[in-house]
Design a protein around this motif. Structure first.
Motif, PDB file in Angstrom:
ATOM      1  N   ALA A  26       0.804  -1.471   0.121  1.00 33.06           N
ATOM      2  CA  ALA A  26       0.095  -0.143  -0.076  1.00 33.06           C
ATOM      3  C   ALA A  26       0.880   1.359   0.095  1.00 33.06           C
ATOM      4  N   LYS A  27       1.972   1.229   0.679  1.00 34.61           N
ATOM      5  CA  LYS A  27       2.625   2.408   0.730  1.00 34.61           C
ATOM      6  C   LYS A  27       3.426   2.432  -0.680  1.00 34.61           C
ATOM      7  N   ASP A  28       4.032   1.720  -1.128  1.00 31.19           N
ATOM      8  CA  ASP A  28       4.477   1.740  -2.501  1.00 31.19           C
ATOM      9  C   ASP A  28       3.709   2.555  -3.271  1.00 31.19           C
ATOM     10  N   TYR A  29       2.366   2.174  -3.558  1.00 35.64           N
ATOM     11  CA  TYR A  29       1.326   2.447  -4.304  1.00 35.64           C
ATOM     12  C   TYR A  29       0.915   4.023  -3.968  1.00 35.64           C
ATOM     13  N   ILE A  30       0.896   4.216  -2.780  1.00 38.45           N
ATOM     14  CA  ILE A  30       0.312   5.575  -2.257  1.00 38.45           C
ATOM     15  C   ILE A  30       1.520   6.743  -2.297  1.00 38.45           C
ATOM     16  N   VAL A  31       2.894   6.412  -2.197  1.00 37.12           N
ATOM     17  CA  VAL A  31       3.922   7.444  -2.206  1.00 37.12           C
ATOM     18  C   VAL A  31       4.207   7.334  -3.970  1.00 37.12           C
ATOM     19  N   GLU A  32       3.852   6.605  -4.803  1.00 37.72           N
ATOM     20  CA  GLU A  32       4.057   6.627  -6.235  1.00 37.72           C
ATOM     21  C   GLU A  32       3.020   7.772  -6.481  1.00 37.72           C
ATOM     22  N   ASP A  33       2.001   7.613  -5.874  1.00 36.51           N
ATOM     23  CA  ASP A  33       0.651   8.800  -6.039  1.00 36.51           C
ATOM     24  C   ASP A  33       1.370   9.951  -5.722  1.00 36.51           C
ATOM     25  N   GLY A  34       2.101  10.228  -4.903  1.00 38.20           N
ATOM     26  CA  GLY A  34       2.872  11.521  -4.535  1.00 38.20           C
ATOM     27  C   GLY A  34       2.456  11.801  -3.245  1.00 38.20           C
ATOM     28  N   THR A  35       1.973  10.986  -2.236  1.00 37.15           N
ATOM     29  CA  THR A  35       1.384  11.383  -1.108  1.00 37.15           C
ATOM     30  C   THR A  35       2.564  10.756   0.036  1.00 37.15           C
ATOM     31  N   PHE A  36       2.631  11.309   1.168  1.00 32.88           N
ATOM     32  CA  PHE A  36       3.687  10.900   2.163  1.00 32.88           C
ATOM     33  C   PHE A  36       2.889   9.887   2.872  1.00 32.88           C
ATOM     34  N   VAL A  37       3.763   8.776   3.337  1.00 30.02           N
ATOM     35  CA  VAL A  37       3.388   7.642   4.263  1.00 30.02           C
ATOM     36  C   VAL A  37       4.461   7.195   5.004  1.00 30.02           C
ATOM     37  N   TYR A  38       4.140   6.978   6.358  1.00 35.34           N
ATOM     38  CA  TYR A  38       5.225   6.549   7.140  1.00 35.34           C
ATOM     39  C   TYR A  38       4.457   5.167   7.994  1.00 35.34           C
ATOM     40  N   ILE A  39       5.494   4.062   7.998  1.00 37.80           N
ATOM     41  CA  ILE A  39       5.581   3.003   8.582  1.00 37.80           C
ATOM     42  C   ILE A  39       6.440   2.852   9.601  1.00 37.80           C
ATOM     43  N   ALA A  40       6.017   2.414  10.743  1.00 39.85           N
ATOM     44  CA  ALA A  40       7.251   2.484  11.690  1.00 39.85           C
ATOM     45  C   ALA A  40       7.748   0.977  11.762  1.00 39.85           C
ATOM     46  N   LYS A  41       9.007   1.025  11.822  1.00 40.16           N
ATOM     47  CA  LYS A  41       9.701  -0.337  11.589  1.00 40.16           C
ATOM     48  C   LYS A  41      10.855  -0.327  12.667  1.00 40.16           C
ATOM     49  N   ARG A  42      11.041  -1.869  12.979  1.00 44.07           N
ATOM     50  CA  ARG A  42      12.135  -1.968  13.938  1.00 44.07           C
ATOM     51  C   ARG A  42      12.953  -3.301  13.141  1.00 44.07           C
ATOM     52  N   TYR A  43      14.228  -3.311  13.848  1.00 44.68           N
ATOM     53  CA  TYR A  43      15.021  -4.912  13.436  1.00 44.68           C
ATOM     54  C   TYR A  43      14.780  -5.661  14.662  1.00 44.68           C
ATOM     55  N   VAL A  44      14.503  -6.801  14.132  1.00 42.72           N
ATOM     56  CA  VAL A  44      14.374  -7.965  14.849  1.00 42.72           C
ATOM     57  C   VAL A  44      15.310  -9.485  14.696  1.00 42.72           C
ATOM     58  N   GLN A  45      15.855 -10.144  15.505  1.00 39.48           N
ATOM     59  CA  GLN A  45      16.390 -11.068  15.371  1.00 39.48           C
ATOM     60  C   GLN A  45      15.460 -12.440  14.970  1.00 39.48           C
ATOM     61  N   ASP A 104     -10.357  14.159   0.855  1.00 42.19           N
ATOM     62  CA  ASP A 104     -10.954  13.444  -0.159  1.00 42.19           C
ATOM     63  C   ASP A 104      -9.820  12.357  -0.880  1.00 42.19           C
ATOM     64  N   LYS A 105      -8.731  12.741  -0.656  1.00 40.45           N
ATOM     65  CA  LYS A 105      -7.461  11.875  -1.167  1.00 40.45           C
ATOM     66  C   LYS A 105      -7.670  10.511  -0.410  1.00 40.45           C
ATOM     67  N   ALA A 106      -7.671  10.741   1.044  1.00 42.54           N
ATOM     68  CA  ALA A 106      -8.010   9.428   1.888  1.00 42.54           C
ATOM     69  C   ALA A 106      -8.997   8.396   1.426  1.00 42.54           C
ATOM     70  N   GLU A 107     -10.294   9.215   1.330  1.00 45.14           N
ATOM     71  CA  GLU A 107     -11.412   8.545   0.909  1.00 45.14           C
ATOM     72  C   GLU A 107     -11.248   7.898  -0.643  1.00 45.14           C
ATOM     73  N   GLU A 108     -10.491   8.567  -1.425  1.00 47.32           N
ATOM     74  CA  GLU A 108     -10.298   8.038  -2.740  1.00 47.32           C
ATOM     75  C   GLU A 108      -9.231   6.658  -2.574  1.00 47.32           C
ATOM     76  N   TYR A 109      -8.368   6.649  -1.674  1.00 46.32           N
ATOM     77  CA  TYR A 109      -7.561   5.334  -1.485  1.00 46.32           C
ATOM     78  C   TYR A 109      -8.363   4.375  -0.974  1.00 46.32           C
ATOM     79  N   VAL A 110      -8.993   4.488  -0.141  1.00 48.30           N
ATOM     80  CA  VAL A 110      -9.837   3.551   0.714  1.00 48.30           C
ATOM     81  C   VAL A 110     -11.044   2.909   0.094  1.00 48.30           C
ATOM     82  N   LYS A 111     -11.672   3.897  -0.722  1.00 46.79           N
ATOM     83  CA  LYS A 111     -13.060   3.402  -1.474  1.00 46.79           C
ATOM     84  C   LYS A 111     -12.923   3.408  -2.782  1.00 46.79           C
TER      85      LYS A 111
END
Length: 188
Positions: free
Chosen positions: A24-43, A69-76
């Motif tokens: 989802a992030k890849d698609y939305i970022v390609e559309d020009g919108t900023f996305v953040y997903i919190a990540k961490r390293y695990v063993q 409006d853009k949020a609504e477009e992405y979801v629906k």
């Protein structure tokens, strides 16, 4: 921070089913919108060997800085994102007596990004029962890996950490923070 705060945009919380938040992030970022997903390293053990693997801190959630409006477009209205839904605010009702989509304040989101952008393996998504808070004052981390993070001091997993709140999403705990790296924030 790679986004510019604007009054018509908010931080929407989306849920992607079956761990497809990166897709989802890849698609939305390609559309020009900023996305953040919190990540961490695990063993993890991969093919019989211990490896550090990057994984999502809060599974299935992504934070999207966009207009209503853009949020609504992405979801629906975006077939490529049919697996994406709003994460709803279950503590409020809108005019139609339904739960509105959850948005996070800019200040809380910036604090969350500061705390999680280093992808530390010691970051934890915790519940209140896992935290033994030391008083109620808000503190700021003034040095180290989590410099700039604001939250409350608590013992989590036997260590002193700073715990920050993401409204209606949950609590995130940093790694161990020495007392010398913490300063109380004056309430004005």
């Amino acid at each position: 921070m790679n986004y510019v705060p604007t009054p018509d945009k908010s931080w929407y919380v989306f849920s992607a089913s079956y761990g497809r938040e990166d897709r989802a992030k890849d698609y939305i970022v390609e559309d020009g919108t900023f996305v953040y997903i919190a990540k961490r390293y695990v063993q993890k053990t991969v093919n019989g060997k211990q490896k550090k693997v990057l994984e999502t801190l809060i599974p299935n959630l992504l934070f999207v800085y966009t207009t209503e409006d853009k949020a609504e477009e992405y979801v629906k209205n975006t077939p490529a994102l049919s697996f994406l839904t709003y994460y709803y605010n279950h503590f409020e009702l809108d005019d139609d007596r339904k739960n509105p989509p959850l948005t996070v304040s800019r200040k809380e989101m910036e604090n969350f990004i500061i705390a999680t952008c280093n992808q530390s393996e010691h970051l934890k998504f915790v519940t209140e029962s896992q935290c033994h808070f030391k008083g109620g004052e808000t503190v700021k981390v003034i040095d180290g890996l989590f410099k700039g993070t604001e939250g409350r001091v608590a013992r989590v997993s036997g260590q002193q950490r700073v715990v920050l709140s993401l409204s209606n999403v949950g609590l995130i705990s940093t790694a161990y923070i020495p007392t010398a790296f913490i300063r109380p924030i004056d309430k004005e």
